[in-house]
Scaffold this motif. Structure first.
Motif, mmCIF file in Angstrom:
data_model
loop_
_atom_site.group_PDB
_atom_site.id
_atom_site.type_symbol
_atom_site.label_atom_id
_atom_site.label_comp_id
_atom_site.label_asym_id
_atom_site.label_seq_id
_atom_site.Cartn_x
_atom_site.Cartn_y
_atom_site.Cartn_z
ATOM 1 N N ARG A 1 10.215 -26.007 1.308
ATOM 2 C CA ARG A 1 11.212 -25.132 1.913
ATOM 3 C C ARG A 1 12.185 -24.541 0.895
ATOM 4 O O ARG A 1 12.605 -23.392 1.022
ATOM 5 C CB ARG A 1 11.989 -25.930 2.968
ATOM 6 C CG ARG A 1 13.064 -25.154 3.716
ATOM 7 C CD ARG A 1 13.614 -25.985 4.871
ATOM 8 N NE ARG A 1 14.081 -27.282 4.427
ATOM 9 C CZ ARG A 1 15.320 -27.519 4.002
ATOM 10 N NH1 ARG A 1 16.200 -26.538 3.941
ATOM 11 N NH2 ARG A 1 15.670 -28.740 3.639
ATOM 12 N N ILE A 2 12.525 -25.323 -0.135
ATOM 13 C CA ILE A 2 13.594 -24.898 -1.041
ATOM 14 C C ILE A 2 13.105 -24.578 -2.446
ATOM 15 O O ILE A 2 13.482 -23.551 -3.034
ATOM 16 C CB ILE A 2 14.692 -25.988 -1.124
ATOM 17 C CG1 ILE A 2 15.268 -26.288 0.263
ATOM 18 C CG2 ILE A 2 15.795 -25.566 -2.095
ATOM 19 C CD1 ILE A 2 16.197 -27.488 0.283
ATOM 20 N N PHE A 3 12.262 -25.415 -3.005
ATOM 21 C CA PHE A 3 12.026 -25.365 -4.444
ATOM 22 C C PHE A 3 10.735 -24.667 -4.864
ATOM 23 O O PHE A 3 10.674 -24.095 -5.950
ATOM 24 C CB PHE A 3 12.041 -26.793 -5.018
ATOM 25 C CG PHE A 3 13.345 -27.510 -4.798
ATOM 26 C CD1 PHE A 3 14.468 -27.140 -5.513
ATOM 27 C CD2 PHE A 3 13.448 -28.524 -3.861
ATOM 28 C CE1 PHE A 3 15.680 -27.780 -5.308
ATOM 29 C CE2 PHE A 3 14.643 -29.178 -3.647
ATOM 30 C CZ PHE A 3 15.769 -28.805 -4.371
ATOM 31 N N ARG A 4 9.708 -24.746 -4.040
ATOM 32 C CA ARG A 4 8.414 -24.236 -4.479
ATOM 33 C C ARG A 4 8.483 -22.754 -4.865
ATOM 34 O O ARG A 4 7.907 -22.343 -5.883
ATOM 35 C CB ARG A 4 7.357 -24.454 -3.396
ATOM 36 C CG ARG A 4 5.935 -24.155 -3.864
ATOM 37 C CD ARG A 4 4.928 -24.436 -2.744
ATOM 38 N NE ARG A 4 3.566 -24.318 -3.238
ATOM 39 C CZ ARG A 4 2.871 -23.200 -3.317
ATOM 40 N NH1 ARG A 4 3.463 -22.044 -2.953
ATOM 41 N NH2 ARG A 4 1.636 -23.193 -3.769
ATOM 42 N N SER A 5 9.171 -21.978 -4.063
ATOM 43 C CA SER A 5 9.238 -20.531 -4.334
ATOM 44 C C SER A 5 10.038 -20.213 -5.590
ATOM 45 O O SER A 5 9.963 -19.093 -6.117
ATOM 46 C CB SER A 5 9.855 -19.802 -3.131
ATOM 47 O OG SER A 5 11.190 -20.236 -2.925
ATOM 48 N N ARG A 6 10.810 -21.156 -6.088
ATOM 49 C CA ARG A 6 11.625 -20.927 -7.283
ATOM 50 C C ARG A 6 10.906 -21.341 -8.563
ATOM 51 O O ARG A 6 11.452 -21.166 -9.659
ATOM 52 C CB ARG A 6 12.944 -21.697 -7.165
ATOM 53 C CG ARG A 6 13.792 -21.233 -5.968
ATOM 54 C CD ARG A 6 14.995 -22.156 -5.774
ATOM 55 N NE ARG A 6 15.745 -21.800 -4.585
ATOM 56 C CZ ARG A 6 16.977 -21.290 -4.585
ATOM 57 N NH1 ARG A 6 17.584 -21.039 -5.723
ATOM 58 N NH2 ARG A 6 17.595 -21.017 -3.450
ATOM 59 N N LEU A 7 9.715 -21.926 -8.419
ATOM 60 C CA LEU A 7 8.938 -22.309 -9.588
ATOM 61 C C LEU A 7 8.063 -21.152 -10.046
ATOM 62 O O LEU A 7 7.495 -20.434 -9.220
ATOM 63 C CB LEU A 7 8.038 -23.514 -9.268
ATOM 64 C CG LEU A 7 8.707 -24.840 -8.955
ATOM 65 C CD1 LEU A 7 7.652 -25.868 -8.550
ATOM 66 C CD2 LEU A 7 9.510 -25.352 -10.148
ATOM 67 N N PRO A 8 7.903 -20.957 -11.329
ATOM 68 C CA PRO A 8 6.965 -19.929 -11.806
ATOM 69 C C PRO A 8 5.526 -20.412 -11.615
ATOM 70 O O PRO A 8 5.238 -21.602 -11.779
ATOM 71 C CB PRO A 8 7.306 -19.811 -13.296
ATOM 72 C CG PRO A 8 7.844 -21.156 -13.664
ATOM 73 C CD PRO A 8 8.582 -21.652 -12.446
ATOM 74 N N ASP A 9 4.653 -19.495 -11.268
ATOM 75 C CA ASP A 9 3.247 -19.878 -11.195
ATOM 76 C C ASP A 9 2.768 -20.373 -12.550
ATOM 77 O O ASP A 9 2.089 -21.400 -12.651
ATOM 78 C CB ASP A 9 2.389 -18.691 -10.741
ATOM 79 C CG ASP A 9 2.603 -18.339 -9.287
ATOM 80 O OD1 ASP A 9 3.038 -19.221 -8.526
ATOM 81 O OD2 ASP A 9 2.335 -17.184 -8.912
ATOM 82 N N GLN A 10 3.127 -19.631 -13.582
ATOM 83 C CA GLN A 10 2.778 -19.986 -14.953
ATOM 84 C C GLN A 10 3.977 -19.714 -15.851
ATOM 85 O O GLN A 10 4.829 -18.879 -15.544
ATOM 86 C CB GLN A 10 1.587 -19.163 -15.454
ATOM 87 C CG GLN A 10 0.289 -19.387 -14.706
ATOM 88 C CD GLN A 10 -0.829 -18.532 -15.290
ATOM 89 O OE1 GLN A 10 -0.589 -17.479 -15.862
ATOM 90 N NE2 GLN A 10 -2.062 -18.997 -15.147
ATOM 91 N N ILE A 11 4.008 -20.435 -16.975
ATOM 92 C CA ILE A 11 5.052 -20.167 -17.961
ATOM 93 C C ILE A 11 4.554 -20.598 -19.332
ATOM 94 O O ILE A 11 3.850 -21.609 -19.471
ATOM 95 C CB ILE A 11 6.372 -20.896 -17.609
ATOM 96 C CG1 ILE A 11 7.515 -20.392 -18.487
ATOM 97 C CG2 ILE A 11 6.215 -22.398 -17.717
ATOM 98 C CD1 ILE A 11 8.888 -20.891 -18.039
#
Length: 487
Positions: free
Chosen positions: A308-318
């Protein structure tokens, strides 16, 4: 100390070969101390151990046996009967003074030379004991040792051959050197020392579950450990009429391989980014975040909060360099972020956060099956409960393939062939350990029908791949139960 270990596989064979083939080195007039430690079947949890997950592990009857005997000089001579049988260089000598004086990083490079790495699992135990301050190898009073190994745990099969060797070696050394008496070594202390051999001397970034199971596992039961860092919980009984077996795919794997390290590193990178996000959210709300709410473990993040909170704020790749500029290094001591490597952050976080929940639910379903009355065994409710546990194994397998990026075509084929036989009492299967081949774990009923179904799946697998699978069906106690014995 338990003399019962002298009848356990592969101890008798090791003793016989010491007398027949190494009598010049292992003098018949001197006592020999011997210990054995089993490999393990990773039933659930696997690589999520290093992010603090619960894990469920079964000690196998396949084991490593290690014998030691004092020498007149201050040399350590290690022997491997496994390498001897493969017609490879099977012995290596190193001075005790070198094990004492050489920095760990230099010793790791020495053992990394071709034909030497196997010796790190044996001689490395002495080095770790010295570095930990549990023995002073520089003292002239410490005698040299002959150390001989014979293991029936197959290498690269994903059933912890390296942990079995480390635990058998460390067990026999702490008894011979009287460390267990003088320093009050506990079972998890022993496991942690063995993990240091793997991480520091060998250079493989493994968690502690393999060593813990080889040390503290009980025959026929699942060792349950919350890896924060290594909290042993009550063993988990296998439900009545059920069993866990392993099937080796014949595809060798290595925990030291590149993808395992990348996945592990990406999980710790995700943890660092999530923590930075928590600090940002707290600051926006006027609350300064000082400590890590996850206590250093990604497994403590609630899966629903994650989605709900964190997944969308992670980059797919970096890229590693970009990550280091923004966030700095991770807290992981076994891996480091490489600036030129691209890491898949969301996939790694998905696997580790959700795997922790899968293992918890899996354990609960087995406990629920164990609580059912004897009359319920074989009933619809009993079967449904075990079916839920089995489907969590399938979900874990899929996550290994798609998110952890540690699957293999052969292991996926074997899981599919086993799943096609669900109606014959096969409930769930998954790739294990570090993945990339190795062994598949299976939850199934006991009985002739199930034996035939497993044999049929293995035959189909062999026909499709040209590889010969091996069944691991037995269990045995860990080294802490069997101890060591003088012969």
């Amino acid at each position: 100390m338990s003399l019962s270990l002298l009848s356990q596989q592969p101890v008798p064979a090791l003793l016989a070969r010491l007398r027949d083939e190494l009598a010049v080195d292992f003098a018949p007039s001197r006592p020999v101390r011997i210990a054995r430690a089993p490999g393990r079947l990773d039933v659930m949890g696997g690589i999520a151990d290093y992010t603090g997950s619960l894990v469920c592990e079964m000690p196998l009857d396949r084991a490593a046996a290690v014998a030691i005997q004092e020498r007149d000089d201050r040399q350590v001579q290690v022997f491997s009967f496994n390498l001897f049988d493969e017609h490879k260089p099977f012995t290596l000598r190193i001075p005790l003074d070198a094990l004492a004086a050489m920095p760990t990083a230099d010793l790791r490079r020495e053992f990394a030379e071709p034909g030497r790495q196997w010796a790190a699992y044996l001689a490395g135990c002495l080095h770790v004991l010295h570095v930990a301050g549990l023995v002073d190898l520089a003292k002239p009073s410490v005698a040299g040792l002959n150390i001989a190994l014979l293991s029936t745990v197959p290498l690269g099969a994903g059933v912890s051959s390296s942990a079995a060797i480390e635990v058998a070696t460390m067990s026999v050394l702490v008894d011979h050197l009287r460390i267990s008496r003088d320093a009050s070594i506990l079972s998890m202390d022993l496991a942690a020392l063995c993990q240091r051999v793997e991480n520091d001397v060998v250079g493989a970034p493994c968690g502690i579950m393999d060593q813990a199971t080889s040390v503290a596992g009980l025959s026929g039961q699942l060792l349950r450990m919350k890896c924060q860092p290594h909290e042993l919980l009550a063993p988990l009984a296998v439900p009545p009429n059920m069993r866990f077996v392993g099937i080796d795919t014949g595809v060798r794997h290595s925990v030291g391989g590149g993808q395992y390290g990348k996945t592990r590193c990406a999980a710790f990178m995700a943890h660092k980014i999530i923590l930075a996000t928590m600090k940002h959210i707290g600051a926006a709300a006027g609350r300064e975040l000082v400590a890590d709410p996850l206590n250093g473990y990604l497994a403590n993040l609630d899966p629903e909060d994650y989605k709900r909170i964190f997944r969308s704020r992670l980059p797919d790749q970096i890229r590693g360099g970009e990550f280091l500029l923004k966030y700095g290094p991770t807290i992981d001591t076994a891996t480091r972020v490489h600036p030129d490597t691209t890491y898949e952050i969301v996939h790694a976080a998905d696997h580790h956060v959700l795997e922790a929940r899968r293992v918890r639910k899996f354990s609960e379903f087995l406990e629920e099956a164990n609580r059912m009355a004897p009359s319920a065994i074989g009933s619809r409710d009993y079967g449904l409960t075990l079916d839920k546990a089995g489907h969590l194994m399938y979900a874990s397998h899929q996550s290994y393939m798609m998110d952890a990026k540690l699957g293999s075509e052969e292991a996926d084929l074997l899981v599919m062939l086993l799943r096609q036989r669900e109606r014959q009492g096969l409930y769930g299967a998954r790739i294990t350990g570090g993945g990339l081949g190795g062994t598949v774990a299976l939850l199934c009923e006991r009985g002739d029908i199930q034996d035939k179904a497993i044999a049929s799946a293995m035959a189909d697998y062999a026909g499709k791949t040209g590889k010969t699978p091996t069944l691991f069906a037995g269990s045995s106690d860990g080294a802490w139960q069997t101890g060591s014995a003088i012969v």
